[in-house]
Design a protein around this motif. Structure first.
Motif, PDB file in Angstrom:
ATOM      1  N   GLY A 127       9.655   4.716  -1.429  1.00 13.47           N
ATOM      2  CA  GLY A 127       9.806   5.594  -2.382  1.00 13.47           C
ATOM      3  C   GLY A 127       9.257   6.512  -1.449  1.00 13.47           C
ATOM      4  N   GLY A 128       9.428   6.586  -0.489  1.00 11.31           N
ATOM      5  CA  GLY A 128       9.471   7.851   0.583  1.00 11.31           C
ATOM      6  C   GLY A 128      10.758   8.904   0.467  1.00 11.31           C
ATOM      7  N   ASN A 129      10.353   9.317   1.689  1.00  8.96           N
ATOM      8  CA  ASN A 129      11.569  10.318   2.392  1.00  8.96           C
ATOM      9  C   ASN A 129      11.472  10.632   4.286  1.00  8.96           C
TER      10      ASN A 129
ATOM     11  N   LEU B 127       0.639  -1.552  -0.344  1.00  2.46           N
ATOM     12  CA  LEU B 127      -0.125  -0.250   0.103  1.00  2.46           C
ATOM     13  C   LEU B 127       0.412   1.742  -0.241  1.00  2.46           C
ATOM     14  N   LEU B 128       1.433   1.174   0.709  1.00  2.00           N
ATOM     15  CA  LEU B 128       2.578   2.524   1.113  1.00  2.00           C
ATOM     16  C   LEU B 128       3.252   2.416  -0.717  1.00  2.00           C
ATOM     17  N   ALA B 129       3.724   1.437  -1.220  1.00  2.00           N
ATOM     18  CA  ALA B 129       4.756   1.400  -2.177  1.00  2.00           C
ATOM     19  C   ALA B 129       4.051   2.501  -3.001  1.00  2.00           C
TER      20      ALA B 129
ATOM     21  N   PHE C  19       4.784  -4.571  -6.493  1.00  2.00           N
ATOM     22  CA  PHE C  19       5.755  -3.613  -5.479  1.00  2.00           C
ATOM     23  C   PHE C  19       6.498  -5.494  -4.778  1.00  2.00           C
ATOM     24  N   ARG C  20       5.888  -6.960  -4.822  1.00  2.00           N
ATOM     25  CA  ARG C  20       6.405  -7.079  -3.641  1.00  2.00           C
ATOM     26  C   ARG C  20       7.728  -7.756  -3.755  1.00  2.00           C
ATOM     27  N   GLU C  21       9.448  -7.153  -4.941  1.00  2.00           N
ATOM     28  CA  GLU C  21       9.932  -7.246  -4.738  1.00  2.00           C
ATOM     29  C   GLU C  21      10.788  -6.301  -3.972  1.00  2.00           C
ATOM     30  N   THR C  22      10.150  -4.887  -3.574  1.00  2.00           N
ATOM     31  CA  THR C  22      10.134  -3.694  -3.583  1.00  2.00           C
ATOM     32  C   THR C  22       9.806  -3.707  -1.785  1.00  2.00           C
TER      33      THR C  22
END
Length: 232
Positions: free
Chosen positions: A83-85, A34-36, A185-188
């Motif tokens: 993908g965040g900061n 969800l975050l990705a 987004f699984r690998e991430t």
């Protein structure tokens, strides 16, 4: 709009959301996909409730302050992978396993400030079914906030209950849970989980009784869909 339609909209990435995580790693395990997705769209803000310093109480090399600093760095590393900061994290730093000792009014004021500053209406919180005291306290705080803010919408995500409740599917079926396909987004997500090295037994070496995420639990959250439902 029905509650499930509203949840599906919140999962879509069209609006910025918030995730309240009791400890560093809950956000990635239960909501990494969800975050990705959200980071690649309208955005997401993570609020980490505690400092995570109680996972290795028997360690001399890693006293609470040092461990808390490491766990915060691990969380930031995980968010960067997703993908965040640093701007996407609020670290409340409440005492791990002792959230219930902090005045509710103080925590609610902090949460309200963050939610309003980020202009967020959709908030994901740990399920009441999770037995850990900090997960339950976080859910209770969300419930108290919901009483005074009807403009906000709250959704539950399971962590421990999904792992340790053999009747999980049966017990949560009345909530009409929504499954989010995280395969894109699984690998991430797996790489973000691996960023929480202290919880995987890779950092603290002098506390044999310290916490380590069970590998089958890691596999469950890494490989399967994420699950959400409207907060009852």
């Amino acid at each position: 709009m029905s509650e499930n339609a509203r949840l599906l909209d919140a999962l879509s990435g069209r609006e910025k959301i918030a995730v309240l995580a009791p400890h560093p790693d809950d956000e990635t395990l239960a909501c990494g996909g969800l975050l990705a997705r959200a980071f690649s769209a309208a955005g997401v803000h993570v609020v980490c409730m505690t400092d995570g310093s109680a996972s290795h109480p028997g360690s001399h090399d890693w006293p609470p302050a040092r461990l808390a600093e490491t766990r915060r760095a691990e969380l930031l590393a995980a968010l960067n992978i997703l993908g965040g900061n640093t701007e996407d994290l609020t670290w409340l730093g409440l005492p791990d396993s002792r959230m219930h000792e902090v005045a509710t009014s103080e925590v609610l004021a902090s949460l309200t400030d963050v939610i309003d500053a980020q202009n967020i209406r959709h908030i994901f919180v740990p399920a009441r079914e999770d037995k850990h005291c900090d997960h339950q306290t976080t859910a209770q705080l969300a419930d108290a906030l919901r009483d005074t803010r009807p403009d906000l919408h709250f959704y539950s995500y399971p962590v421990w209950s999904r792992w340790d409740d053999p009747q999980f599917a049966q017990n949560t079926a009345p909530y009409d849970p929504v499954h989010l396909d995280t395969s894109p987004f699984r690998e991430t997500k797996i790489n973000a989980i691996r960023a929480h090295r202290s919880q995987l037994g890779q950092v603290v070496q002098d506390d044999p009784e310290g916490f380590v995420l069970p590998e089958p639990m890691v596999e469950l959250f890494a490989q399967e869909d994420e699950i959400f439902w409207r907060m009852p």
